[in-house]
Design an enzyme around this catalytic site. Structure first.
Site, PDB file in Angstrom:
ATOM      1  N   ASP A  42       2.980   4.942  -6.334  1.00 28.52           N
ATOM      2  CA  ASP A  42       3.117   3.597  -5.860  1.00 28.52           C
ATOM      3  C   ASP A  42       3.393   2.848  -7.357  1.00 28.52           C
ATOM      4  O   ASP A  42       4.040   1.555  -7.485  1.00 28.52           O
ATOM      5  CB  ASP A  42       1.893   3.487  -5.138  1.00 28.52           C
ATOM      6  CG  ASP A  42       0.470   3.359  -5.486  1.00 28.52           C
ATOM      7  OD1 ASP A  42       0.434   4.944  -6.200  1.00 28.52           O
ATOM      8  OD2 ASP A  42      -0.829   3.307  -4.846  1.00 28.52           O
TER       9      ASP A  42
ATOM     10  N   TYR B  97       9.750  17.598   2.828  1.00 34.98           N
ATOM     11  CA  TYR B  97      11.057  17.670   3.634  1.00 34.98           C
ATOM     12  C   TYR B  97      11.333  19.236   4.223  1.00 34.98           C
ATOM     13  O   TYR B  97      12.477  19.788   4.653  1.00 34.98           O
ATOM     14  CB  TYR B  97      12.394  17.714   2.613  1.00 34.98           C
ATOM     15  CG  TYR B  97      12.723  16.361   2.652  1.00 34.98           C
ATOM     16  CD1 TYR B  97      11.859  14.687   2.614  1.00 34.98           C
ATOM     17  CD2 TYR B  97      13.997  15.911   2.984  1.00 34.98           C
ATOM     18  CE1 TYR B  97      12.281  14.585   2.716  1.00 34.98           C
ATOM     19  CE2 TYR B  97      14.854  15.035   3.191  1.00 34.98           C
ATOM     20  CZ  TYR B  97      13.899  14.047   2.909  1.00 34.98           C
ATOM     21  OH  TYR B  97      14.466  13.056   2.950  1.00 34.98           O
TER      22      TYR B  97
END
Ligand code: NAD
Length: 334
Positions: A204, A124
Site C-alpha cells: 500500500d 492466482y
C-alpha cells in the site's frame, strides 16, 4: 536463421493488434515462421474448451509465442486462458517494463520501472471454493521454491540489464506466513547480489510512493496479485495500457503479450493502439537473439510517439490500428 513462433491472435481487439505486430515484425528483417493458433471463446463450440490442445502443442513445439489478449468471463464461465497458459508452461516470470515515452502526455517524464511479477502462485493459483452459499474461500499459496526463482530472476535481470536496485513488495506485516516467506526469500537472494541495492516496501505504501515519486523505483519484484495491480498502475504512470508490453518467461517456453486485455468495446473498430503488442514483439525478438530487428522496430515506434502526430486516437492522434503499423513500417524504411 528463421524462428518458429506461435501467433495466438486472441479475441476482442486481439486479432487487430496481432496482425499489426506481425506485419511490423515481418518488415523488421527478422525471419519468422508464424504458426497461427486460435484460442478463446470462439473455440468453445468446436473443441469444448477455449484452449484447444493444438494451441498447447504449437507453443510446446515452437517454445515461443506472441499472443493477443483473450476475454475471460467475469464470475462465471471458463477459467482464464491466459492463466491456464502460464500454468501449463510454468511461465513463472512476468516481466512488465513501464517507462516514459518522449511525446506521450503523462504525469511524469522520468519513469523507468520494470515490474517482475511472480506468475504461477498466490491467489492466482485459483484454489477457491464456496463454503455453503454465503461464504467463499480463496487460498493464497506462496512457496519457497516459487519465491526463490522469481527473486533470482529479478536480480539476474537487474545485473544483465544494468539496473541498480531491486525493491521487494509485500504485505508481510499482515500476511506474516505467505508474504513473510516471500520477503524472507527475497532477503536471502539479495544477499548474493551485493552490487544491486535491495529495499523492501509494503504494497500500500509502495502505491502511494509510485504515484508521488515513481522515478525513485527501478526493478520491483512482487507476488502475483500485487504484481498484476501494480503493473497496471505503472502503465498508467507512463501513458496508459496501449503502451505497456510484457513477457511471460519459463524454462522451456516464453509467451509475449500486451499488459492490456481484449477491450471488447473497441473490437473491430480499428482504433486500438498496437504499440503494447509491438513492444512485446520487440521483447520476443531480443529473447530470440534478434536484437537488431528489435532495435529497428523500437526506434521507429519511439520516433512516431515523439513526433506526436502519427499516433493512434488514445494518444491524441488520428491513426487506426493498421495505419499505425503502416507508419512504423514506413519509418523503419526511412
Ligand atoms: P482492457 O485492458 O481490455 O481495457 C480497459 C480499457 O483500456 C479499454 O476500455 C480501453 O479504453 C483501454 N485500452 C486497453 N487496451 C487498449 C489499446 N490497445 N488501445 C487503446 N486503448 C486500450 O481491460 P478490461 O476491460 O478490464 O478487460 C477486458 C477483457 O480482457 C476481460 O475479459 C479480461 O479478463 C481480459 N484480459 C485479458 C488479458 C490477457 O489476455 N492477457 C489481460 C487483461 C485482461
Amino acid at each position: 536463421m528463421a524462428h518458429n513462433v506461435t501467433l495466438i491472435p486472441g479475441d476482442g481487439i486481439g486479432p487487430e493488434v496481432a496482425l499489426a505486430a506481425r506485419r511490423v515484425v515481418d518488415a523488421s528483417g527478422a525471419e519468422i515462421n508464424w504458426h497461427v493458433a486460435e484460442a478463446g471463446e470462439s473455440q468453445m463450440a468446436e473443441f469444448g474448451t477455449p484452449l484447444p490442445q493444438k494451441v498447447l502443442d504449437s507453443v510446446r513445439a515452437d517454445g515461443v509465442a506472441l499472443k493477443g489478449p483473450i476475454t475471460t468471463p467475469v464470475g462465471v464461465g471458463f477459467r482464464s486462458v491466459n492463466v491456464a497458459l502460464r500454468k501449463e508452461f510454468d511461465l513463472y516470470a512476468n516481466v512488465r517494463p513501464a517507462r516514459s515515452f518522449k511525446g506521450v502526455e503523462s504525469r511524469y517524464e522520468n519513469v523507468d520501472i520494470v515490474v517482475v511479477r511472480e506468475n504461477t502462485e498466490d491467489l492466482y493459483a485459483g484454489i477457491e471454493h464456496m463454503i455453503g452459499t454465503d461464504a467463499a474461500e480463496s487460498i493464497k499459496l506462496i512457496t519457497r521454491t516459487g519465491s526463490e526463482r522469481i527473486a533470482r530472476y529479478a536480480f539476474d535481470y537487474a545485473v544483465k540489464n544494468g539496473r541498480k536496485k531491486v525493491t521487494c513488495v509485500h504485505k508481510a506485516n499482515i500476511m506474516k506466513c505467505s508474504d513473510g516467506l516471500f520477503l524472507e526469500v527475497c532477503r536471502g537472494v539479495a544477499a548474493g547480489y551485493p552490487q544491486i541495492e535491495f529495499e523492501e516496501r509494503i504494497v500500500d505504501a509502495l502505491c502511494m510512493q509510485l504515484v508521488q515519486h515513481p522515478e525513485t523505483f527501478d526493478v520491483l519484484v512482487l507476488p502475483n496479485l500485487y504484481g498484476d495491480i501494480v503493473s497496471d498502475l505503472c502503465a498508467g504512470l507512463v501513458g496508459g495500457l496501449g503502451l505497456a508490453p510484457s513477457a511471460n518467461i519459463g524454462r522451456s517456453a516464453a509467451i509475449f503479450e500486451a499488459v492490456h486485455g481484449s477491450a471488447p468495446r473497441h473490437a473491430g473498430l480499428n482504433d486500438a493502439n498496437p504499440t503494447a503488442l509491438i513492444l512485446s514483439a520487440c521483447m520476443m525478438l531480443r529473447h530470440l537473439g534478434e536484437g537488431a530487428a528489435a532495435d529497428r522496430i523500437e526506434s521507429a515506434v519511439l520516433a512516431l510517439l515523439a513526433g506526436g502526430r502519427d499516433v493512434t486516437r488514445d494518444l491524441g492522434g488520428s491513426l487506426g490500428t493498421s495505419q499505425f503499423a503502416d507508419a512504423v513500417i514506413d519509418k523503419m524504411r526511412e
